[in-house]
Design a protein around this motif. Sequence first.
Motif, mmCIF file in Angstrom:
data_model
loop_
_atom_site.group_PDB
_atom_site.id
_atom_site.type_symbol
_atom_site.label_atom_id
_atom_site.label_comp_id
_atom_site.label_asym_id
_atom_site.label_seq_id
_atom_site.Cartn_x
_atom_site.Cartn_y
_atom_site.Cartn_z
ATOM 1 N N SER A 109 -7.160 10.254 -10.849
ATOM 2 C CA SER A 109 -5.813 9.462 -10.194
ATOM 3 C C SER A 109 -6.134 9.548 -8.677
ATOM 4 C CB SER A 109 -4.729 10.081 -10.465
ATOM 5 O OG SER A 109 -4.567 11.436 -10.095
ATOM 6 N N GLY A 110 -7.208 10.177 -8.168
ATOM 7 C CA GLY A 110 -7.567 10.332 -6.881
ATOM 8 C C GLY A 110 -7.400 8.808 -6.114
ATOM 9 N N GLU A 111 -8.252 7.878 -6.871
ATOM 10 C CA GLU A 111 -8.358 6.705 -6.244
ATOM 11 C C GLU A 111 -6.962 5.896 -6.213
ATOM 12 O OE1 GLU A 111 -11.528 4.385 -7.908
ATOM 13 O OE2 GLU A 111 -13.248 5.632 -7.204
ATOM 14 N N ARG A 112 -6.218 6.159 -7.130
ATOM 15 C CA ARG A 112 -5.044 5.531 -7.296
ATOM 16 C C ARG A 112 -4.042 5.933 -6.160
ATOM 17 N NH1 ARG A 112 -3.273 6.229 -13.537
ATOM 18 N NH2 ARG A 112 -1.731 4.961 -12.803
ATOM 19 N N LEU A 113 -4.394 7.283 -5.894
ATOM 20 C CA LEU A 113 -3.198 7.930 -4.831
ATOM 21 C C LEU A 113 -3.815 7.356 -3.471
ATOM 22 C CD1 LEU A 113 -3.460 11.659 -5.250
ATOM 23 C CD2 LEU A 113 -1.419 10.215 -5.326
ATOM 24 N N VAL A 114 -5.018 6.823 -3.366
ATOM 25 C CA VAL A 114 -5.309 6.021 -2.083
ATOM 26 C C VAL A 114 -4.565 4.661 -2.218
ATOM 27 C CG1 VAL A 114 -7.219 4.734 -0.912
ATOM 28 C CG2 VAL A 114 -7.573 7.162 -1.962
ATOM 29 N N SER A 115 -4.345 3.973 -3.268
ATOM 30 C CA SER A 115 -3.961 2.716 -3.486
ATOM 31 C C SER A 115 -2.431 2.891 -3.077
ATOM 32 C CB SER A 115 -4.089 2.292 -4.800
ATOM 33 O OG SER A 115 -3.187 1.011 -4.885
ATOM 34 N N VAL A 116 -1.819 4.017 -3.756
ATOM 35 C CA VAL A 116 -0.373 4.278 -3.404
ATOM 36 C C VAL A 116 0.137 4.664 -2.006
ATOM 37 C CG1 VAL A 116 1.727 5.528 -4.084
ATOM 38 C CG2 VAL A 116 -0.099 5.087 -5.784
ATOM 39 N N ARG A 117 -0.927 5.164 -1.206
ATOM 40 C CA ARG A 117 -0.788 5.442 0.232
ATOM 41 C C ARG A 117 -0.687 4.265 0.912
ATOM 42 N NH1 ARG A 117 -0.527 9.345 3.501
ATOM 43 N NH2 ARG A 117 -0.939 11.055 1.827
ATOM 44 N N ARG A 118 -1.562 3.305 0.462
ATOM 45 C CA ARG A 118 -1.736 2.094 1.254
ATOM 46 C C ARG A 118 -0.161 1.305 1.260
ATOM 47 N NH1 ARG A 118 -7.331 1.416 -0.671
ATOM 48 N NH2 ARG A 118 -6.284 0.232 -2.395
ATOM 49 N N ARG A 119 0.137 1.407 -0.227
ATOM 50 C CA ARG A 119 1.722 0.775 -0.453
ATOM 51 C C ARG A 119 2.790 1.562 0.598
ATOM 52 N NH1 ARG A 119 -0.910 -3.473 -2.813
ATOM 53 N NH2 ARG A 119 -1.682 -2.903 -4.926
ATOM 54 N N ALA A 120 2.382 2.637 0.515
ATOM 55 C CA ALA A 120 3.511 3.404 1.326
ATOM 56 C C ALA A 120 3.440 3.031 2.743
ATOM 57 C CB ALA A 120 3.302 5.016 0.996
ATOM 58 N N GLU A 121 2.353 2.960 3.497
ATOM 59 C CA GLU A 121 2.150 2.463 4.764
ATOM 60 C C GLU A 121 2.684 1.310 5.109
ATOM 61 O OE1 GLU A 121 -1.897 2.957 5.151
ATOM 62 O OE2 GLU A 121 -1.957 5.261 5.446
ATOM 63 N N GLU A 122 2.448 0.299 4.025
ATOM 64 C CA GLU A 122 2.851 -1.217 4.342
ATOM 65 C C GLU A 122 4.532 -1.179 4.258
ATOM 66 O OE1 GLU A 122 1.383 -3.724 5.176
ATOM 67 O OE2 GLU A 122 -0.774 -3.004 5.372
ATOM 68 N N ALA A 123 4.893 -0.355 3.237
ATOM 69 C CA ALA A 123 6.430 -0.321 2.970
ATOM 70 C C ALA A 123 7.026 0.315 4.348
ATOM 71 C CB ALA A 123 6.716 0.433 1.764
ATOM 72 N N ARG A 124 6.471 1.456 4.637
ATOM 73 C CA ARG A 124 7.165 2.023 5.852
ATOM 74 C C ARG A 124 6.994 1.115 7.140
ATOM 75 N NH1 ARG A 124 5.136 4.679 10.611
ATOM 76 N NH2 ARG A 124 6.604 6.537 11.312
ATOM 77 N N ARG A 125 6.115 0.250 7.411
ATOM 78 C CA ARG A 125 5.905 -0.622 8.482
ATOM 79 C C ARG A 125 6.861 -1.688 8.459
ATOM 80 N NH1 ARG A 125 0.801 -1.816 7.669
ATOM 81 N NH2 ARG A 125 0.057 -0.301 9.141
ATOM 82 N N ALA A 126 6.878 -2.146 7.043
ATOM 83 C CA ALA A 126 8.028 -3.433 6.944
ATOM 84 C C ALA A 126 9.543 -2.697 7.368
ATOM 85 C CB ALA A 126 7.915 -3.931 5.471
ATOM 86 N N ALA A 127 9.676 -1.507 6.732
ATOM 87 C CA ALA A 127 11.036 -0.986 6.853
ATOM 88 C C ALA A 127 11.459 -0.479 8.426
ATOM 89 C CB ALA A 127 11.091 0.172 6.291
ATOM 90 N N LEU A 128 10.255 -0.431 9.303
ATOM 91 C CA LEU A 128 10.695 -0.223 10.732
ATOM 92 C C LEU A 128 10.688 -1.525 11.275
ATOM 93 C CD1 LEU A 128 8.232 2.896 11.204
ATOM 94 C CD2 LEU A 128 10.762 2.935 10.978
ATOM 95 N N ASN A 129 10.142 -2.582 10.759
ATOM 96 C CA ASN A 129 10.238 -3.710 11.472
ATOM 97 C C ASN A 129 11.269 -4.593 10.931
ATOM 98 O OD1 ASN A 129 7.860 -3.443 13.179
ATOM 99 N ND2 ASN A 129 6.534 -4.512 11.320
ATOM 100 N N GLY A 130 11.892 -3.853 9.986
ATOM 101 C CA GLY A 130 13.377 -4.746 9.546
ATOM 102 C C GLY A 130 12.771 -5.978 8.892
#
Length: 226
Positions: A109-130
């Motif tokens: 699941s190591g590579e999948r965690l990298v993918s999940v982290r990318r989703r996390a970063e994009e979601a956080r960016r979108a939330a902070l930008n509204g």
Amino acid sequence: MPGSGAVTRNTLRQQIADALRDEVLAGRLAAGSEFTVKQIAEKYEVSATPVREALVDLSAQGLLDSIQHRGFRVRVFSVDDFRGMIEARTLIVEGIFRRLVERGTAPGSGERLVSVRRRAEEARRAALNGSLEVLIGYDLRFWRELSGLVGNIYISEFLHRIRVQCWVFAVPYLKSEPDLRAGLWAGHNELMDAVTRADAEEVRRLVHAYNQHGLDWAAGLKAAGA
């Protein structure tokens, strides 16, 4: 080729279901909106059969209500419904993180965690930008991929269904917020950091804060008479 027609129809059925789900999530098909199979078929310029099947699928997912002799209606969720969704979501998410943190993630699941982290970063960016519509897409993918690490498709699918319903309820209210960013949770990265470190206490704290954020928001809506 035998069977190719069925494959095409099933693919079209899924495409229509996905398109309508996106319309509901974005608030373009508002809660309470009514429509017929014929209207949707004409809108997408397709036959009635895959449309009917797509609408039945969305009804089974709790997004539409079937109205006898009239068609379908986008389901209307109450604040109490939303609180119930959060309660159910809490139990599932706590179980997921107990599995990930205390027993370790699934092999490979190591590579999948990298993918999940990318989703996390994009979601956080979108939330902070509204950016609500962008956030919804990445947030749903984040939680779906994260829950998928447990390796139980029933858990992953059930959580995804609840999360879609939560967003369907929340979108109309969030769109009317004077400061949209104030109503959006943006702790995806912190949660991923804690999961990666296998920090069970921090995971519990963040998950509690996440669910409490939703409950506090719902309480505010209730107090305002929603």
